[in-house]
Design a protein around this motif. Structure first.
Motif, PDB file in Angstrom:
ATOM      1  N   PHE A  62      40.819  35.896  27.890  1.00 35.60           N
ATOM      2  CA  PHE A  62      40.882  36.531  29.200  1.00 35.60           C
ATOM      3  C   PHE A  62      41.360  37.921  29.406  1.00 35.60           C
ATOM      4  O   PHE A  62      40.656  38.746  30.188  1.00 35.60           O
ATOM      5  CB  PHE A  62      42.040  35.653  29.972  1.00 35.60           C
ATOM      6  N   ASP A 107      39.100  40.959  30.912  1.00 40.29           N
ATOM      7  CA  ASP A 107      39.866  41.789  32.274  1.00 40.29           C
ATOM      8  C   ASP A 107      39.646  43.399  31.430  1.00 40.29           C
ATOM      9  O   ASP A 107      39.557  44.339  32.567  1.00 40.29           O
ATOM     10  CB  ASP A 107      41.149  41.279  32.237  1.00 40.29           C
ATOM     11  N   ARG A 118      35.642  39.277  37.773  1.00 38.61           N
ATOM     12  CA  ARG A 118      35.831  38.614  36.225  1.00 38.61           C
ATOM     13  C   ARG A 118      35.873  36.987  36.718  1.00 38.61           C
ATOM     14  O   ARG A 118      36.469  36.381  37.345  1.00 38.61           O
ATOM     15  CB  ARG A 118      37.214  39.077  35.908  1.00 38.61           C
ATOM     16  N   SER A 119      34.855  36.439  36.021  1.00 40.20           N
ATOM     17  CA  SER A 119      34.690  35.048  36.265  1.00 40.20           C
ATOM     18  C   SER A 119      35.193  34.302  34.860  1.00 40.20           C
ATOM     19  O   SER A 119      34.377  34.551  33.822  1.00 40.20           O
ATOM     20  CB  SER A 119      33.214  34.649  36.381  1.00 40.20           C
ATOM     21  N   TYR A 168      42.708  27.595  34.322  1.00 39.08           N
ATOM     22  CA  TYR A 168      42.412  28.633  35.221  1.00 39.08           C
ATOM     23  C   TYR A 168      43.561  29.231  35.741  1.00 39.08           C
ATOM     24  O   TYR A 168      43.692  30.213  36.273  1.00 39.08           O
ATOM     25  CB  TYR A 168      41.596  27.780  36.315  1.00 39.08           C
ATOM     26  N   ALA A 180      44.191  32.245  33.563  1.00 41.36           N
ATOM     27  CA  ALA A 180      43.034  33.162  33.877  1.00 41.36           C
ATOM     28  C   ALA A 180      43.341  34.063  35.007  1.00 41.36           C
ATOM     29  O   ALA A 180      43.223  35.155  35.127  1.00 41.36           O
ATOM     30  CB  ALA A 180      41.790  32.574  34.099  1.00 41.36           C
ATOM     31  N   ALA A 218      41.263  37.079  36.721  1.00 39.01           N
ATOM     32  CA  ALA A 218      40.365  36.484  37.059  1.00 39.01           C
ATOM     33  C   ALA A 218      40.247  36.426  38.599  1.00 39.01           C
ATOM     34  O   ALA A 218      41.071  36.509  39.259  1.00 39.01           O
ATOM     35  CB  ALA A 218      40.404  34.913  36.800  1.00 39.01           C
ATOM     36  N   VAL A 265      37.405  31.577  39.430  1.00 43.65           N
ATOM     37  CA  VAL A 265      37.555  30.397  38.440  1.00 43.65           C
ATOM     38  C   VAL A 265      36.614  29.306  38.755  1.00 43.65           C
ATOM     39  O   VAL A 265      36.380  28.842  39.637  1.00 43.65           O
ATOM     40  CB  VAL A 265      39.097  29.858  38.561  1.00 43.65           C
TER      41      VAL A 265
END
Length: 220
Positions: free
Chosen positions: A175, A179, A190-191, A198, A201, A206, A209
């Motif tokens: 992650f 990023d 950012r998916s 999650y 993330a 993220a 999510v």
């Protein structure tokens, strides 16, 4: 409170807690309910509970159930989160509001052609193979600059990056990598993050999510 409402409230609370720890606003994180393989009857309770973003893996499956669901409820946003064949690009642009799996030059060309033909541009994410896994979709990290340049040359605006970390390992470094890549290329979205990770993330940047099991329950 019914089961769907309770699950949705729990996931939203987890997002809010993670966002607060990262000094972020929970409202800045888009929760995508991953409805792949679930029938319309299982999706309707989440819509009734207020969920508006949904994710599907396959164009054909989404085309079979979402036109009816969209006719029943306003303001639904549909995300393609699975791999996309180039010959399905036009169908995907027609049906989806966001495509998270742009990963190769041939798909960039097909999407650019479809967007021009239909006069429609979904939100686009490049999927990055952050774990360098041979069996997984996504462009290699080293190939990302060239793919973004090809998208620009084709007239496509890329909004963000997407990743699925390797299974059964700590996802945080992956992650953090996504990023950093998004920041390096000045991409705002950012998916990343699914039912098991999650919250991590969200704490690592993220903006989207993709949550399935935590919202729909474990498959029987």
């Amino acid at each position: 409170m019914d089961e769907a409402t309770e699950r949705l409230a729990d996931v939203r609370a987890t997002i809010a807690t993670a966002a607060a720890r990262a000094k972020r606003r929970a409202d800045d994180i888009c929760l995508i309910a991953v409805s792949k393989t679930h029938a319309a009857a299982a999706i309707r309770p989440l819509i009734a509970a207020g969920q508006r973003h949904f994710g599907e893996n396959r164009v054909q499956e989404a085309a079979a159930k979402w036109p009816e669901l969209r006719a029943e409820a306003a303001g639904l946003t549909l995300h393609l989160i699975g791999q996309l064949q180039s010959n399905k690009a036009e169908d995907a642009v027609q049906l989806f509001d966001a495509i998270h799996s742009v990963d190769r030059p041939s798909l960039v060309a097909a999407l650019a052609k479809a967007c021009d033909k239909l006069g429609k541009r979904p939100q686009l994410f490049v999927q990055v193979n952050v774990g360098d896994e041979g069996q997984k979709g996504g462009c290699a990290v080293a190939d990302l600059p060239a793919l973004l340049a090809e998208a620009r040359a084709a007239g496509l605006e890329i909004d963000g990056l997407m990743a699925i970390p390797p299974a059964d390992v700590e996802p945080a470094p992956y992650f953090a990598l996504l990023d950093e890549l998004a920041e390096r290329h000045s991409l705002p979205l950012r998916s990343m993050g699914m039912s098991g990770d999650y919250a991590t993330a969200v704490m690592l940047g993220a903006t989207h999510v993709r949550v399935g099991t935590a919202l729909f329950g474990a498959r029987g």
